[in-house]
Design a protein around this motif. Structure first.
Motif, PDB file in Angstrom:
ATOM      1  N   ARG A 402      -1.951 -55.583  16.841  1.00  0.00           N
ATOM      2  CA  ARG A 402      -0.542 -55.768  16.465  1.00  0.00           C
ATOM      3  C   ARG A 402       0.263 -54.562  16.910  1.00  0.00           C
ATOM      4  NH1 ARG A 402      -1.863 -60.013  15.984  1.00  0.00           N
ATOM      5  NH2 ARG A 402      -2.657 -61.176  14.215  1.00  0.00           N
ATOM      6  N   ASP A 404       4.711 -53.559  16.912  1.00  0.00           N
ATOM      7  CA  ASP A 404       6.104 -54.007  16.799  1.00  0.00           C
ATOM      8  C   ASP A 404       6.992 -53.234  17.756  1.00  0.00           C
ATOM      9  OD1 ASP A 404       5.157 -55.398  14.578  1.00  0.00           O
ATOM     10  OD2 ASP A 404       5.465 -53.622  13.317  1.00  0.00           O
ATOM     11  N   GLU A 412       2.622 -59.816  23.186  1.00  0.00           N
ATOM     12  CA  GLU A 412       1.761 -60.984  23.424  1.00  0.00           C
ATOM     13  C   GLU A 412       1.405 -61.084  24.912  1.00  0.00           C
ATOM     14  OE1 GLU A 412       4.587 -61.024  21.571  1.00  0.00           O
ATOM     15  OE2 GLU A 412       3.414 -60.987  19.714  1.00  0.00           O
ATOM     16  N   ARG A 470      -3.839 -51.730  14.497  1.00  0.00           N
ATOM     17  CA  ARG A 470      -2.548 -51.197  14.920  1.00  0.00           C
ATOM     18  C   ARG A 470      -2.814 -49.807  15.413  1.00  0.00           C
ATOM     19  NH1 ARG A 470       2.333 -53.357  13.498  1.00  0.00           N
ATOM     20  NH2 ARG A 470       2.156 -55.200  12.177  1.00  0.00           N
TER      21      ARG A 470
END
Ligand SMILES: O=P(O)(O)OC[C@H]1O[C@](O)(CO)[C@@H](O)[C@@H]1O
Length: 539
Positions: A402, A404, A412, A470
């Motif tokens: 993940r 952000d 992706e 992460r």
């Protein structure tokens, strides 16, 4: 020794047998393959199922680890024995991330009180610089840090900063390593010396490059602030307090570490003070905590479920069993783009040895070349060779489950490339498949005969996939500790001392001889080529 020899022979035979199989078909033949070869540790998901070993190969590799007494060596390292035998030193970088009350001794002497004292001094200093309690000589708060060091005094902190730096840092951090003056010039050109803190990092405080850059930095500060005030902008990290004092750095601005921390294992120490200041103390603490989690796993997990051990065995299977002499490490993460550079020192300086501690030649090949850069960029550079070159290079592909950061949707895309490459390396594409596509497109048979082989991918190229849940201080700390322990396990199995580096000495000594010849023009005795070059280059 007889057991070890036999274990090596079994490993080599098992690798030959596995090498004749296709990795992708091993999944059908071994129903538990995925479960046996995937692990979740300290926020990392590790998938070794696309490696070239089959069940028998893995078993032979584990037997080899037992025969080499990896468990005994691990216990000796963690107990602080002098396993760096050529320098009579313990190897205890694990103490740097241990709890303050841990019972850790270096050759019988407790170390944690001193470790904790330095940690607390670092914390106090980091907080004081960030809050403005410590300021420059003109009263301005520090807005930039110039970190000067090379090798282990540079690569780790540089990677750590890239990995964890804030997007808009309160304090900017710059690095100067090379003795090439261009780096100093380009790095300092837009820095204001009145707002810059210079941190000189050198375990020995004798390294030519670092001392040259330290001298240049002190002169740069003095020009703007005067000699005396320049001292307020200096701090140092070293084990050589006499030398830092002689350079003019006051003792309260010197942060020590210990001879049981190798340079390439030192990013857990005060060597990373600049990052602790620029990122904030809690970030650095989280980094240490992630490594401590990996240490606990390494110390306690059985070899067949031990992540560093399995990574090391995959490397040994490839290197010694299948004669693959390089490995490419590709982080699909811009922040981790310098990982391969860090691993080059960690792995190649640690294990690039041809002789064991007994002075006898190593009986098997040791460290391989490691290289790499960030994905997806490398897909457009050297991946052609990885997919279709004549040599097979095992890959390590690293991603973040993940993230952000940055524009929506890009993560992706990044992940799809990561997964696609790992699959393509293993599965490849058959000539029949290519041929069918060309036929369907109406390409003439004569053209298909030459085109189809060129567009075929043999596949069967092994890779390991590492996913960080992460990119956080914790997962990043765990990742680096994973590689440290992997390197150690390889050294144990290869029967070499991973913690000295005699191979860097000769070039240093020779440079020391050539420099005065270049400066004075009095060329000494060398080989004809070197003499001619000194003649050409002398001042
Ligand atoms: O921190 P120092 O003593 O300046 O040494 C820098 C680097 O030089 C080496 O000794 C040799 O390249 C490394 O092991 C070390 O990390």
């Amino acid at each position: 020794m007889a057991d070890l020899d036999a274990a090596w022979t079994r490993l080599e035979a098992a690798a030959r047998a596995a090498g004749d199989k296709r990795i992708v078909e091993m999944f059908d033949a071994e129903p538990d393959r995925l479960a046996n070869l995937t692990l979740d540790v300290a926020g990392l998901h590790i998938d070794l199922s696309k490696q070239a070993w089959d069940e028998a190969g893995l078993e032979a590799a584990l037997d080899l680890a037992h025969a080499a007494d990896v468990e005994g060596a691990r216990a000796r390292m963690l107990a602080g024995e002098a396993i760096n035998s050529s320098e009579s030193r313990a190897v205890l970088h694990t103490a740097l991330r241990a709890a303050a009350d841990a019972d850790i001794k270096a050759q019988g002497v407790a170390v944690m009180a001193e470790v904790e004292t330095v940690r607390q001094r670092m914390k106090t200093f980091a907080e004081a610089v960030r809050s403005g309690a410590i300021r420059g000589a003109t009263g301005k708060p520090f807005k930039a840090i110039l970190h000067i060091g090379i090798g282990g005094s540079d690569l780790g902190p540089r990677l750590l900063w890239d990995a964890l730096r804030p997007v808009k840092p309160q304090i900017d951090l710059r690095f100067v390593a090379n003795v090439d003056g261009a780096e100093f010039l380009l790095t300092t050109a837009d820095l204001d010396p009145t707002e810059t803190l210079v941190i000189i990092v050198s375990k020995t405080f004798t390294t030519q490059e670092t001392l040259a850059n330290a001298g240049a930095a002190r002169a740069w500060l003095a020009e703007a602030l005067g000699e005396e005030a320049a001292g307020q902008h200096l701090a140092s990290i070293s084990t050589a307090l006499d030398k830092t004092a002689a350079f003019g750095i006051s003792d309260e601005r010197v942060f020590g570490f210990w001879d049981w921390v190798g340079g390439r294992y030192s990013l857990w120490s005060s060597v990373s003070l600049s990052v602790a200041v620029a990122c904030g103390w809690e970030v650095f603490e989280g980094f240490l905590a992630g490594a401590a989690e990996m240490d606990a796993h390494f110390a306690g997990a059985p070899l067949e479920r031990n992540a560093p051990v399995l990574l090391a065995l995959a490397q040994i299977f490839n290197r010694n069993g299948l004669d693959r002499r390089a490995r490419s490490v590709v982080p699909y993460s811009h922040r981790l783009r310098r990982l391969a550079a860090f691993l080059q020192q960690l792995e190649m300086e640690s294990n690039g040895k041809s002789v064991g501690p007994d002075g006898q030649p190593a009986r098997r090949g040791t460290a391989t070349v490691v290289f790499g850069d960030e994905g997806t960029n490398v897909q457009h550079a050297y991946f052609q060779c990885m997919h279709q070159g004549t040599d097979i290079t095992p890959m390590e592909l690293i991603g973040l489950a993940r993230s952000d950061e940055g524009p929506a949707g890009q993560h992706e895309k990044l992940l799809s490339n990561l997964l696609a490459q790992a699959e393509a390396f293993m599965v490849g594409r058959s000539t029949d498949d290519v041929r069918a596509e060309l036929v369907a497109k109406g390409v003439p048979e004569a053209e298909i005969a030459t085109l189809a082989p060129q567009r075929t991918f043999a596949g069967n190229r092994p890779s390991t996939l590492l996913l960080l849940e992460r990119l956080t201080p914790r997962t990043f700390g765990a990742l680096i500790a994973l590689y440290e322990h992997k390197t150690f396990v390889e050294g144990v199995i290869w029967g070499i001392n991973s913690f000295d580096q005699w191979g860097v000495e000769l070039g240093k000594v020779m440079a020391g001889r050539i420099l005065p010849e270049l400066e004075s023009g009095a060329v000494g005795r060398h080989d004809p080529s070197t003499e001619a070059l000194i003649e050409r280059l002398k001042v």
